[in-house]
Enzyme design. Sequence first.
Site, PDB file in Angstrom:
ATOM      1  N   LYS A  13      25.622   7.208 -87.004  1.00  0.00           N
ATOM      2  CA  LYS A  13      24.361   6.459 -86.937  1.00  0.00           C
ATOM      3  C   LYS A  13      23.253   7.301 -86.298  1.00  0.00           C
ATOM      4  CE  LYS A  13      25.834   3.174 -84.173  1.00  0.00           C
ATOM      5  NZ  LYS A  13      27.183   3.619 -83.801  1.00  0.00           N
ATOM      6  N   ARG A  84      24.819  -5.216 -80.185  1.00  0.00           N
ATOM      7  CA  ARG A  84      26.254  -4.936 -80.225  1.00  0.00           C
ATOM      8  C   ARG A  84      27.074  -6.203 -80.030  1.00  0.00           C
ATOM      9  NH1 ARG A  84      26.004   0.970 -78.524  1.00  0.00           N
ATOM     10  NH2 ARG A  84      28.075   1.798 -78.895  1.00  0.00           N
ATOM     11  N   ARG A 118      32.973  15.894 -80.338  1.00  0.00           N
ATOM     12  CA  ARG A 118      31.524  15.837 -80.114  1.00  0.00           C
ATOM     13  C   ARG A 118      31.161  16.500 -78.788  1.00  0.00           C
ATOM     14  NH1 ARG A 118      28.286  10.255 -80.790  1.00  0.00           N
ATOM     15  NH2 ARG A 118      29.268   9.603 -78.851  1.00  0.00           N
ATOM     16  N   ARG A 151      30.764  14.081 -73.275  1.00  0.00           N
ATOM     17  CA  ARG A 151      30.487  12.808 -72.595  1.00  0.00           C
ATOM     18  C   ARG A 151      31.791  12.219 -72.075  1.00  0.00           C
ATOM     19  NH1 ARG A 151      26.915   9.372 -76.830  1.00  0.00           N
ATOM     20  NH2 ARG A 151      28.262   7.743 -76.031  1.00  0.00           N
ATOM     21  N   ARG A 162      36.706   2.055 -76.723  1.00  0.00           N
ATOM     22  CA  ARG A 162      35.434   1.809 -77.410  1.00  0.00           C
ATOM     23  C   ARG A 162      35.679   1.218 -78.801  1.00  0.00           C
ATOM     24  NH1 ARG A 162      32.467   7.378 -77.085  1.00  0.00           N
ATOM     25  NH2 ARG A 162      30.628   6.294 -77.863  1.00  0.00           N
TER      26      ARG A 162
HETATM   27  P1  AMP Z   1      26.591   4.776 -77.575  1.00  0.00           P
HETATM   28  O1  AMP Z   1      25.903   6.036 -77.159  1.00  0.00           O
HETATM   29  O2  AMP Z   1      25.787   3.970 -78.557  1.00  0.00           O
HETATM   30  O3  AMP Z   1      27.998   5.008 -78.052  1.00  0.00           O
HETATM   31  O4  AMP Z   1      26.689   3.854 -76.260  1.00  0.00           O
HETATM   32  C1  AMP Z   1      27.372   4.324 -75.122  1.00  0.00           C
HETATM   33  C2  AMP Z   1      27.729   3.164 -74.211  1.00  0.00           C
HETATM   34  O5  AMP Z   1      26.548   2.504 -73.749  1.00  0.00           O
HETATM   35  C3  AMP Z   1      28.557   2.044 -74.829  1.00  0.00           C
HETATM   36  O6  AMP Z   1      29.943   2.361 -74.866  1.00  0.00           O
HETATM   37  C4  AMP Z   1      28.249   0.896 -73.866  1.00  0.00           C
HETATM   38  O7  AMP Z   1      28.921   1.069 -72.635  1.00  0.00           O
HETATM   39  C5  AMP Z   1      26.764   1.100 -73.605  1.00  0.00           C
HETATM   40  N1  AMP Z   1      25.926   0.391 -74.581  1.00  0.00           N
HETATM   41  C6  AMP Z   1      25.143   0.959 -75.551  1.00  0.00           C
HETATM   42  N2  AMP Z   1      24.506   0.015 -76.266  1.00  0.00           N
HETATM   43  C7  AMP Z   1      24.883  -1.182 -75.753  1.00  0.00           C
HETATM   44  C8  AMP Z   1      24.595  -2.547 -76.076  1.00  0.00           C
HETATM   45  N3  AMP Z   1      23.762  -2.878 -77.084  1.00  0.00           N
HETATM   46  N4  AMP Z   1      25.179  -3.516 -75.345  1.00  0.00           N
HETATM   47  C9  AMP Z   1      26.003  -3.215 -74.318  1.00  0.00           C
HETATM   48  N5  AMP Z   1      26.335  -1.965 -73.966  1.00  0.00           N
HETATM   49  C10 AMP Z   1      25.792  -0.946 -74.676  1.00  0.00           C
END
Ligand code: AMP
Length: 210
Positions: A13, A84, A118, A151, A162
């Site tokens: 994405k 989410r 990654r 990360r 996740r």
């Molecule tokens: P991402 O970089 O999109 O994979 O997000 C990394 C982490 O941020 C996720 O595993 C969640 O812990 C938190 N996070 C990101 N977006 C959201 C969301 N919309 N709602 C809740 N937690 C989020």
Amino acid sequence: MGIIFLGPPGSGKGTQAETLAKEFNLNLIVMGDILRKEIKELTPLGTQIKSYVETGALVPDELVIKLIQKNLAGNSFILDGFPRTVKQAEMLDTVTQIDKVVYFNCPAELILERLSNRRTCPKCNKVYNLVTNPPKNNETCDDCKTELFQRKDDKTEVIQNRIEVYKKETFPLIDFYNKKTVLDEINAADKIENIHSKIKCLINKITKKP
Ligand code: AMP
């Protein structure tokens, strides 16, 4: 124009959102980046959310909802990583119009492979994949020459969590947006260029360009 990129972590994405937002001059809102910035800058909110992000749990709805309201400027945007949960999606409906939801369908094996390979640049946030899109020199950013890092939530033990969280909390959004007839599915295992042209077509359809 309001567009959501929906899909599991590692489905590509972010890569697509970055190029397409530039191409269509759309405001790019990446919830994960907003949260990581708070953590990096050691803000009170950052301290509060650190453990959720690092363990792959979702940050509580009320916190991310506040953040999205602050960052959702204008009506032309791509949202990556928000909503989410169904609660987040319902809230979003009350503040803006969503014209298209692009669902990145990606098998679990591919998610695991992509996320564990990654690497991210801590300075400019550029994302690499050690197998499919490696940096030119070792694990150093091509652009700013900073050493790349993995990360915490891209470590194998967190990735599985996740994926589980995605299945339970985020997957129901596919049905939510399907019912609103705004959802289009793309095969996230396809080549980056193919996915890019497919989404470009979808966006052009909304803007009614040929
Ligand atoms: P991402 O970089 O999109 O994979 O997000 C990394 C982490 O941020 C996720 O595993 C969640 O812990 C938190 N996070 C990101 N977006 C959201 C969301 N919309 N709602 C809740 N937690 C989020």
